[in-house]
Design a protein around this motif. Structure first.
Motif, PDB file in Angstrom:
ATOM      1  N   ARG A 120       0.836  -1.202   0.000  1.00  0.00           N
ATOM      2  CA  ARG A 120       0.000   0.000   0.000  1.00  0.00           C
ATOM      3  C   ARG A 120       0.875   1.259   0.000  1.00  0.00           C
ATOM      4  NH1 ARG A 120      -4.679  -1.478   4.520  1.00  0.00           N
ATOM      5  NH2 ARG A 120      -5.504  -3.340   3.438  1.00  0.00           N
ATOM      6  N   PRO A 121       0.431   2.320  -0.688  1.00  0.00           N
ATOM      7  CA  PRO A 121       1.228   3.554  -0.722  1.00  0.00           C
ATOM      8  C   PRO A 121       1.269   4.244   0.633  1.00  0.00           C
ATOM      9  CG  PRO A 121      -0.901   3.901  -1.782  1.00  0.00           C
ATOM     10  CD  PRO A 121      -0.802   2.426  -1.501  1.00  0.00           C
ATOM     11  N   GLN A 122       2.431   4.784   0.959  1.00  0.00           N
ATOM     12  CA  GLN A 122       2.621   5.539   2.191  1.00  0.00           C
ATOM     13  C   GLN A 122       3.258   6.885   1.850  1.00  0.00           C
ATOM     14  OE1 GLN A 122       5.228   2.965   4.410  1.00  0.00           O
ATOM     15  NE2 GLN A 122       3.532   1.805   5.328  1.00  0.00           N
ATOM     16  N   THR A 123       2.935   7.887   2.639  1.00  0.00           N
ATOM     17  CA  THR A 123       3.565   9.203   2.491  1.00  0.00           C
ATOM     18  C   THR A 123       4.425   9.475   3.711  1.00  0.00           C
ATOM     19  OG1 THR A 123       1.729  10.093   1.179  1.00  0.00           O
ATOM     20  CG2 THR A 123       3.208  11.680   2.222  1.00  0.00           C
ATOM     21  N   TRP A 124       5.728   9.582   3.477  1.00  0.00           N
ATOM     22  CA  TRP A 124       6.669   9.927   4.539  1.00  0.00           C
ATOM     23  C   TRP A 124       6.986  11.416   4.424  1.00  0.00           C
ATOM     24  CZ3 TRP A 124       8.174   6.213   8.053  1.00  0.00           C
ATOM     25  CH2 TRP A 124       7.913   4.889   7.708  1.00  0.00           C
ATOM     26  N   SER A 125       6.990  12.117   5.541  1.00  0.00           N
ATOM     27  CA  SER A 125       7.254  13.558   5.548  1.00  0.00           C
ATOM     28  C   SER A 125       8.346  13.874   6.558  1.00  0.00           C
ATOM     29  CB  SER A 125       5.984  14.341   5.912  1.00  0.00           C
ATOM     30  OG  SER A 125       4.930  14.022   5.023  1.00  0.00           O
ATOM     31  N   VAL A 126       9.232  14.791   6.172  1.00  0.00           N
ATOM     32  CA  VAL A 126      10.306  15.253   7.053  1.00  0.00           C
ATOM     33  C   VAL A 126      10.066  16.733   7.350  1.00  0.00           C
ATOM     34  CG1 VAL A 126      12.783  15.681   7.280  1.00  0.00           C
ATOM     35  CG2 VAL A 126      11.964  13.589   6.160  1.00  0.00           C
ATOM     36  N   ASP A 127       9.973  17.069   8.621  1.00  0.00           N
ATOM     37  CA  ASP A 127       9.687  18.427   9.083  1.00  0.00           C
ATOM     38  C   ASP A 127      10.895  18.928   9.872  1.00  0.00           C
ATOM     39  OD1 ASP A 127       8.623  20.785  10.026  1.00  0.00           O
ATOM     40  OD2 ASP A 127       7.046  19.863  11.229  1.00  0.00           O
ATOM     41  N   VAL A 128      11.473  20.060   9.441  1.00  0.00           N
ATOM     42  CA  VAL A 128      12.645  20.625  10.116  1.00  0.00           C
ATOM     43  C   VAL A 128      12.370  22.079  10.460  1.00  0.00           C
ATOM     44  CG1 VAL A 128      15.121  21.098   9.991  1.00  0.00           C
ATOM     45  CG2 VAL A 128      14.170  19.092   8.812  1.00  0.00           C
ATOM     46  N   ARG A 129      12.531  22.447  11.720  1.00  0.00           N
ATOM     47  CA  ARG A 129      12.474  23.854  12.156  1.00  0.00           C
ATOM     48  C   ARG A 129      13.897  24.389  12.089  1.00  0.00           C
ATOM     49  NH1 ARG A 129       7.137  24.580  14.221  1.00  0.00           N
ATOM     50  NH2 ARG A 129       6.078  22.639  13.632  1.00  0.00           N
ATOM     51  N   LEU A 130      14.182  25.171  11.060  1.00  0.00           N
ATOM     52  CA  LEU A 130      15.553  25.568  10.755  1.00  0.00           C
ATOM     53  C   LEU A 130      16.167  26.481  11.818  1.00  0.00           C
ATOM     54  CD1 LEU A 130      14.982  26.224   6.948  1.00  0.00           C
ATOM     55  CD2 LEU A 130      16.160  24.261   7.974  1.00  0.00           C
ATOM     56  N   TRP A 131      15.346  27.173  12.574  1.00  0.00           N
ATOM     57  CA  TRP A 131      15.862  28.049  13.622  1.00  0.00           C
ATOM     58  C   TRP A 131      15.892  27.349  14.975  1.00  0.00           C
ATOM     59  CZ3 TRP A 131      12.760  33.141  12.220  1.00  0.00           C
ATOM     60  CH2 TRP A 131      13.185  33.571  10.959  1.00  0.00           C
ATOM     61  N   GLY A 132      15.607  26.082  14.997  1.00  0.00           N
ATOM     62  CA  GLY A 132      15.665  25.320  16.230  1.00  0.00           C
ATOM     63  C   GLY A 132      14.324  25.241  16.935  1.00  0.00           C
ATOM     64  N   ASP A 133      14.192  24.261  17.824  1.00  0.00           N
ATOM     65  CA  ASP A 133      12.964  24.105  18.599  1.00  0.00           C
ATOM     66  C   ASP A 133      12.826  25.226  19.612  1.00  0.00           C
ATOM     67  OD1 ASP A 133      12.477  21.841  17.169  1.00  0.00           O
ATOM     68  OD2 ASP A 133      13.054  20.447  18.767  1.00  0.00           O
ATOM     69  N   SER A 134      11.593  25.562  19.920  1.00  0.00           N
ATOM     70  CA  SER A 134      11.342  26.699  20.810  1.00  0.00           C
ATOM     71  C   SER A 134      11.804  26.451  22.236  1.00  0.00           C
ATOM     72  CB  SER A 134       9.837  27.032  20.816  1.00  0.00           C
ATOM     73  OG  SER A 134       9.084  25.906  21.234  1.00  0.00           O
ATOM     74  N   ASP A 135      11.883  25.183  22.656  1.00  0.00           N
ATOM     75  CA  ASP A 135      12.223  24.921  24.054  1.00  0.00           C
ATOM     76  C   ASP A 135      13.716  24.981  24.338  1.00  0.00           C
ATOM     77  OD1 ASP A 135      12.639  22.711  22.498  1.00  0.00           O
ATOM     78  OD2 ASP A 135      11.900  21.261  23.952  1.00  0.00           O
ATOM     79  N   ASP A 136      14.556  24.486  23.405  1.00  0.00           N
ATOM     80  CA  ASP A 136      15.995  24.465  23.677  1.00  0.00           C
ATOM     81  C   ASP A 136      16.864  24.984  22.531  1.00  0.00           C
ATOM     82  OD1 ASP A 136      15.720  22.442  21.843  1.00  0.00           O
ATOM     83  OD2 ASP A 136      16.473  20.844  23.139  1.00  0.00           O
ATOM     84  N   GLY A 137      16.257  25.386  21.422  1.00  0.00           N
ATOM     85  CA  GLY A 137      17.024  25.924  20.304  1.00  0.00           C
ATOM     86  C   GLY A 137      17.722  24.880  19.450  1.00  0.00           C
ATOM     87  N   GLU A 138      17.583  23.596  19.774  1.00  0.00           N
ATOM     88  CA  GLU A 138      18.226  22.526  19.010  1.00  0.00           C
ATOM     89  C   GLU A 138      17.463  22.283  17.707  1.00  0.00           C
ATOM     90  OE1 GLU A 138      21.139  19.960  18.266  1.00  0.00           O
ATOM     91  OE2 GLU A 138      20.974  20.581  20.365  1.00  0.00           O
ATOM     92  N   VAL A 139      18.222  22.156  16.610  1.00  0.00           N
ATOM     93  CA  VAL A 139      17.602  21.858  15.323  1.00  0.00           C
ATOM     94  C   VAL A 139      17.422  20.347  15.203  1.00  0.00           C
ATOM     95  CG1 VAL A 139      17.782  22.045  12.811  1.00  0.00           C
ATOM     96  CG2 VAL A 139      18.639  23.897  14.263  1.00  0.00           C
ATOM     97  N   ARG A 140      16.191  19.914  14.979  1.00  0.00           N
ATOM     98  CA  ARG A 140      15.870  18.497  14.855  1.00  0.00           C
ATOM     99  C   ARG A 140      15.040  18.254  13.600  1.00  0.00           C
ATOM    100  NH1 ARG A 140      15.262  19.738  20.353  1.00  0.00           N
ATOM    101  NH2 ARG A 140      16.494  18.440  21.777  1.00  0.00           N
ATOM    102  N   ALA A 141      15.109  17.035  13.112  1.00  0.00           N
ATOM    103  CA  ALA A 141      14.236  16.601  12.029  1.00  0.00           C
ATOM    104  C   ALA A 141      13.200  15.655  12.611  1.00  0.00           C
ATOM    105  CB  ALA A 141      15.040  15.900  10.936  1.00  0.00           C
ATOM    106  N   ARG A 142      11.955  15.796  12.159  1.00  0.00           N
ATOM    107  CA  ARG A 142      10.873  14.922  12.609  1.00  0.00           C
ATOM    108  C   ARG A 142      10.306  14.173  11.411  1.00  0.00           C
ATOM    109  NH1 ARG A 142      10.992  19.222  16.002  1.00  0.00           N
ATOM    110  NH2 ARG A 142      10.800  18.749  18.228  1.00  0.00           N
ATOM    111  N   LEU A 143      10.122  12.896  11.582  1.00  0.00           N
ATOM    112  CA  LEU A 143       9.618  12.040  10.518  1.00  0.00           C
ATOM    113  C   LEU A 143       8.161  11.678  10.787  1.00  0.00           C
ATOM    114  CD1 LEU A 143      10.392  10.305   7.959  1.00  0.00           C
ATOM    115  CD2 LEU A 143      10.738   8.413   9.568  1.00  0.00           C
ATOM    116  N   TYR A 144       7.340  11.807   9.745  1.00  0.00           N
ATOM    117  CA  TYR A 144       5.923  11.463   9.843  1.00  0.00           C
ATOM    118  C   TYR A 144       5.584  10.438   8.764  1.00  0.00           C
ATOM    119  CZ  TYR A 144       5.505  15.681  12.717  1.00  0.00           C
ATOM    120  OH  TYR A 144       5.658  16.631  13.696  1.00  0.00           O
ATOM    121  N   ARG A 145       4.730   9.491   9.111  1.00  0.00           N
ATOM    122  CA  ARG A 145       4.205   8.535   8.137  1.00  0.00           C
ATOM    123  C   ARG A 145       2.701   8.730   8.046  1.00  0.00           C
ATOM    124  NH1 ARG A 145       4.912   2.115   8.860  1.00  0.00           N
ATOM    125  NH2 ARG A 145       3.749   2.634  10.771  1.00  0.00           N
ATOM    126  N   ASP A 146       2.250   9.078   6.839  1.00  0.00           N
ATOM    127  CA  ASP A 146       0.831   9.364   6.608  1.00  0.00           C
ATOM    128  C   ASP A 146       0.309  10.380   7.620  1.00  0.00           C
ATOM    129  OD1 ASP A 146       0.741   7.607   4.446  1.00  0.00           O
ATOM    130  OD2 ASP A 146       0.230   5.894   5.722  1.00  0.00           O
TER     131      ASP A 146
END
Length: 222
Positions: free
Chosen positions: A46-72
């Motif tokens: 079955r088809p799946q949609t994977w998404s990568v979300d990056v906050r380029l200025w860092g997370d609001s809580d600690d300023g660390e830049v992270r990538a988040r992966l989402y499936r569908d």
């Protein structure tokens, strides 16, 4: 062996997701956030949609830049950068530079060629991709201009920077001083810096990156 070592480090950075929904992209996040998508067939076909979300200025809580992966649309995993997310048949690699993303590609396990994920239409990268599709001539011209700006900045700016560094007393005593053949006014140098920032940002919207032109010497590029 080096590749295996990098994969082990990337695996240690992975944290499991909590299943929350992928937040909607807002217009005010145009230069602070980016989202890329990938369509794949799952293990069941079955088809799946994977998404990568990056906050380029860092997370609001600690300023660390992270990538988040989402499936569908559901949160699967989070990782500090550089990130490597296992997906069906391969892995998604995410790497940033000082100006945005320089890599967001899926690398197949079978050794096939890596391919870039598709930017979300609402993101700055998606808008730049649309310009390339709809106005290829204009896109090529912009790309040539930004490349030319970075080359000019390298040729004109580096000798002046080397001269300033060479006049630092410890450096001057050890290696001597250097006189730059180029001397620009302060106003021109400021304009050159601004043009360089804009040019590198434009290239980052296309995930174009060169270690010498785009600041790899200063952001720890390997």
């Amino acid at each position: 062996m080096l590749s295996n070592w990098k994969r082990q480090r990337a695996a240690r950075r992975l944290k499991p997701g909590d299943g929350h929904s992928l937040p909607r992209f807002r217009w005010w996040q145009l230069f602070s956030r980016t989202i890329f998508h990938l369509r794949l067939a799952g293990e069941d076909g079955r088809p799946q949609t994977w998404s990568v979300d990056v906050r380029l200025w860092g997370d609001s809580d600690d300023g660390e830049v992270r990538a988040r992966l989402y499936r569908d649309g559901r949160h699967e995993a989070t990782s500090k950068l550089p990130a490597e997310f296992p997906v069906t048949g391969g892995a998604i690699e995410v790497v940033t530079s000082g100006y945005g993303l320089k890599r967001c590609h899926v690398v197949p396990d079978d050794g096939g060629p890596a391919r870039q994920l598709v930017p979300d239409p609402a993101s700055a990268e998606g808008r730049r991709a649309r310009l390339e599709r709809e106005h290829p001539g204009m896109s090529r011209t912009i790309g040539f201009v930004t490349w030319s700006v970075l080359v000019a900045a390298l040729v004109l700016g580096v000798p002046q920077l080397v001269e300033q560094i060479s006049h630092i007393p410890p450096v001057a005593e050890d290696v001597g001083t250097f006189t730059s053949p180029v001397h620009l006014s302060a106003t021109v140098n400021v304009a050159l810096v601004v043009a360089t920032l804009l040019a590198s940002t434009e290239r980052a919207l296309r995930l174009r990156y060169h270690w010498l032109l785009d600041g790899g010497l200063f952001d720890g590029d390997d």
